[in-house]
Scaffold this motif. Structure first.
Motif, short mmCIF file in Angstrom:
data_model
loop_
_atom_site.label_atom_id
_atom_site.label_comp_id
_atom_site.label_asym_id
_atom_site.label_seq_id
_atom_site.Cartn_x
_atom_site.Cartn_y
_atom_site.Cartn_z
N ASP A 82 0.82 -1.21 0.00
CA ASP A 82 0.00 0.00 0.00
C ASP A 82 0.85 1.26 0.00
OD1 ASP A 82 -2.28 -1.50 0.05
OD2 ASP A 82 -2.73 -1.17 2.17
N GLU A 83 0.38 2.25 -0.75
CA GLU A 83 0.95 3.61 -0.68
C GLU A 83 0.16 4.34 0.41
OE1 GLU A 83 3.43 4.74 -2.61
OE2 GLU A 83 3.64 3.03 -3.95
N LYS A 84 0.60 4.19 1.64
CA LYS A 84 -0.23 4.56 2.79
C LYS A 84 -0.53 6.05 2.88
CE LYS A 84 1.10 0.54 5.50
NZ LYS A 84 1.73 0.02 6.73
N SER A 85 0.37 6.88 2.40
CA SER A 85 0.15 8.32 2.52
C SER A 85 -0.67 8.90 1.37
CB SER A 85 1.49 9.05 2.59
OG SER A 85 2.24 8.82 1.41
N ALA A 86 -1.00 8.07 0.38
CA ALA A 86 -1.70 8.56 -0.81
C ALA A 86 -3.21 8.50 -0.61
CB ALA A 86 -1.30 7.73 -2.02
N ASN A 87 -3.91 9.43 -1.27
CA ASN A 87 -5.36 9.44 -1.24
C ASN A 87 -5.92 8.30 -2.09
OD1 ASN A 87 -5.45 11.82 0.30
ND2 ASN A 87 -5.30 13.09 -1.53
N LYS A 88 -7.15 7.91 -1.78
CA LYS A 88 -7.79 6.86 -2.56
C LYS A 88 -8.02 7.30 -4.00
CE LYS A 88 -9.91 4.07 1.03
NZ LYS A 88 -11.15 3.36 1.46
N VAL A 89 -7.98 6.32 -4.91
CA VAL A 89 -8.04 6.59 -6.34
C VAL A 89 -9.37 6.09 -6.90
CG1 VAL A 89 -6.98 6.03 -8.57
CG2 VAL A 89 -5.54 6.37 -6.55
N PRO A 90 -10.12 6.94 -7.62
CA PRO A 90 -11.32 6.44 -8.30
C PRO A 90 -10.92 5.66 -9.54
CG PRO A 90 -11.03 8.80 -8.73
CD PRO A 90 -9.93 8.40 -7.78
N TRP A 91 -11.40 4.44 -9.66
CA TRP A 91 -11.04 3.62 -10.83
C TRP A 91 -12.19 2.71 -11.20
CZ3 TRP A 91 -6.99 5.21 -13.43
CH2 TRP A 91 -6.53 4.45 -14.51
N ILE A 92 -12.15 2.17 -12.41
CA ILE A 92 -13.22 1.31 -12.93
C ILE A 92 -12.87 -0.15 -12.61
CG2 ILE A 92 -14.42 0.55 -15.01
CD1 ILE A 92 -13.60 3.32 -16.22
N PRO A 93 -13.66 -0.84 -11.81
CA PRO A 93 -13.34 -2.22 -11.45
C PRO A 93 -13.75 -3.25 -12.49
CG PRO A 93 -15.32 -1.52 -10.31
CD PRO A 93 -14.83 -0.31 -11.07
N LEU A 94 -14.52 -2.84 -13.47
CA LEU A 94 -15.14 -3.78 -14.41
C LEU A 94 -14.18 -4.15 -15.54
CD1 LEU A 94 -18.67 -3.80 -15.76
CD2 LEU A 94 -16.90 -3.25 -17.43
N ASP A 95 -14.19 -5.43 -15.92
CA ASP A 95 -13.47 -5.91 -17.10
C ASP A 95 -14.47 -5.93 -18.25
OD1 ASP A 95 -12.14 -7.19 -19.11
OD2 ASP A 95 -11.69 -9.02 -17.98
N PRO A 96 -14.34 -5.05 -19.24
CA PRO A 96 -15.34 -4.99 -20.31
C PRO A 96 -15.35 -6.22 -21.20
CG PRO A 96 -13.49 -3.59 -20.85
CD PRO A 96 -13.26 -4.06 -19.43
N LEU A 97 -14.27 -7.02 -21.17
CA LEU A 97 -14.24 -8.25 -21.97
C LEU A 97 -14.99 -9.39 -21.30
CD1 LEU A 97 -10.51 -8.22 -23.14
CD2 LEU A 97 -12.52 -7.27 -24.30
N ASN A 98 -15.17 -9.28 -19.99
CA ASN A 98 -15.88 -10.31 -19.23
C ASN A 98 -16.62 -9.64 -18.07
OD1 ASN A 98 -16.75 -12.85 -18.37
ND2 ASN A 98 -14.92 -13.16 -17.09
N PRO A 99 -17.60 -8.79 -18.39
CA PRO A 99 -18.24 -7.99 -17.33
C PRO A 99 -19.10 -8.83 -16.40
CG PRO A 99 -19.38 -7.69 -19.42
CD PRO A 99 -18.15 -8.50 -19.73
N ASN A 100 -19.01 -8.53 -15.13
CA ASN A 100 -19.86 -9.16 -14.13
C ASN A 100 -21.17 -8.39 -14.06
OD1 ASN A 100 -21.14 -10.11 -11.84
ND2 ASN A 100 -19.25 -10.31 -10.64
N LEU A 101 -22.15 -8.83 -14.84
CA LEU A 101 -23.41 -8.09 -14.93
C LEU A 101 -24.29 -8.28 -13.70
CD1 LEU A 101 -24.28 -8.56 -18.71
CD2 LEU A 101 -23.14 -6.63 -17.58
N GLU A 102 -24.01 -9.29 -12.89
CA GLU A 102 -24.74 -9.42 -11.64
C GLU A 102 -24.30 -8.31 -10.68
OE1 GLU A 102 -24.48 -13.24 -9.89
OE2 GLU A 102 -25.42 -14.28 -11.58
N GLN A 103 -23.02 -8.03 -10.67
CA GLN A 103 -22.51 -6.98 -9.79
C GLN A 103 -22.71 -5.59 -10.38
OE1 GLN A 103 -18.42 -7.61 -8.75
NE2 GLN A 103 -18.42 -6.07 -7.12
N TYR A 104 -22.62 -5.48 -11.72
CA TYR A 104 -22.75 -4.19 -12.39
C TYR A 104 -23.78 -4.29 -13.51
CZ TYR A 104 -18.24 -3.72 -10.03
OH TYR A 104 -17.24 -3.72 -9.09
N PRO A 105 -25.07 -4.43 -13.17
CA PRO A 105 -26.10 -4.66 -14.20
C PRO A 105 -26.26 -3.49 -15.17
CG PRO A 105 -27.10 -4.26 -12.05
CD PRO A 105 -25.63 -4.44 -11.80
#
Length: 295
Positions: free
Chosen positions: A207-230
């Protein structure tokens, strides 16, 4: 207009500056441009033997990961690659499989690594794209050099740049989303971390403990989890392949996920976007999406 289109069109020649700005930059539409870099010496010269001769044993920055995913969500962290300093010829040995490694190597450092780390190669391309520079009234902020293994994948993200992506050899495979798909694309906040090599050669996530949290996309568009991200089922991805000698215009704020053929070489030009009405529209869409997630 935020770039709605059904496919990525082809231009058979580079456009005039006015034409490019009017037809592509202003409406925020991607296109693949043929015959725009056919005069570059790099298209014929950049063989492995040439790169070994010209760059040689010079120490360069290489991103190393255990799985090919750098700057991506892994184990509920936003994990950045180990940035290893190594002789360029050693990197080529790995790409050419003369040396085996369980890890994935990718020359992908941005911040204009072509001009800063590979100045020997600049004369084989161009310092900027003249018709783009004239269209935008500015020079590129960065010119980047990319070379890596097929296992190296760029996770879904967007940039605040007008991007001209030029493939020198091999192929790049892009999955694109227009900015108007933002309501269907999930963002979450992640603790930033970095891959580090342990004494036994395995990777650990630190962990980069002193760094702020980063907004990022968790989804894999090649194999999207549509139950989690409908909501993603409503998105409209475009897919295109950019071949050697072709250039992709990737407009600012378009989401993109990138794969490549093994040993693919590319150079891209990042021009800073205009923070104009299109940007304001995107910010409004982003704010409304976040507000709806809270409800």
């Amino acid at each position: 207009e935020l770039g709605l289109t059904e496919s990525v069109p082809y231009l058979d020649r580079p456009p005039s500056p006015l034409e490019f700005y009017r037809e592509w930059v202003s409406p925020n539409k991607p296109c693949i441009i043929q015959n725009a870099i056919s005069h570059w010496p790099a298209l014929k010269k950049w063989t492995s033997a040439y790169l070994r001769e010209v760059v040689g044993a010079k120490v360069v920055s290489v991103a190393v990961t255990p799985n090919g995913y750098a700057d991506a969500v892994f184990q509920d962290r936003f994990v950045m690659p180990e940035e290893r300093q190594m002789p360029f010829v050693d990197f080529l040995d790995i790409v050419e499989k003369k040396v085996t490694s369980p890890n994935v190597f990718y020359v992908q450092k941005q911040c204009s690594n072509l001009t800063k780390e590979f100045p020997e190669l600049v004369c084989d391309v161009e310092p900027d794209i003249p018709w783009m520079s004239e269209a935008l009234g500015k020079k590129p902020d960065a010119v980047n050099f990319w070379l890596g293994e097929s296992a190296a994948v760029t996770s879904l993200h967007k940039d605040h740049y007008e991007n001209l992506y030029c493939v020198i050899s091999g192929e790049k495979h892009f999955l694109l989303h227009p900015p108007s798909d933002r309501p269907f694309i999930p963002y979450e906040l992640y603790q930033p971390a970095t891959y580090q090599v342990s004494e036994d050669g395995s990777f650990e996530v630190v962990d980069e403990k002193s760094a702020n949290k980063v907004p990022w996309i968790p989804l894999d568009p090649l194999n999207p989890n549509l139950e989690q991200y409908p909501e993603y089922a409503q998105a409209k991805p475009l897919q295109c392949t950019v071949k050697a000698g072709e250039m992709l215009y990737l407009p600012s704020l378009w989401f993109h996920h990138v794969q490549q053929s093994h040993g693919c070489i590319a150079v891209n030009y990042w021009y800073d976007m205009e923070y104009d009405l299109k940007y304001s529209y995107y910010q409004l869409l982003d704010s409304l999406t976040k507000a709806m997630e809270v409800l």
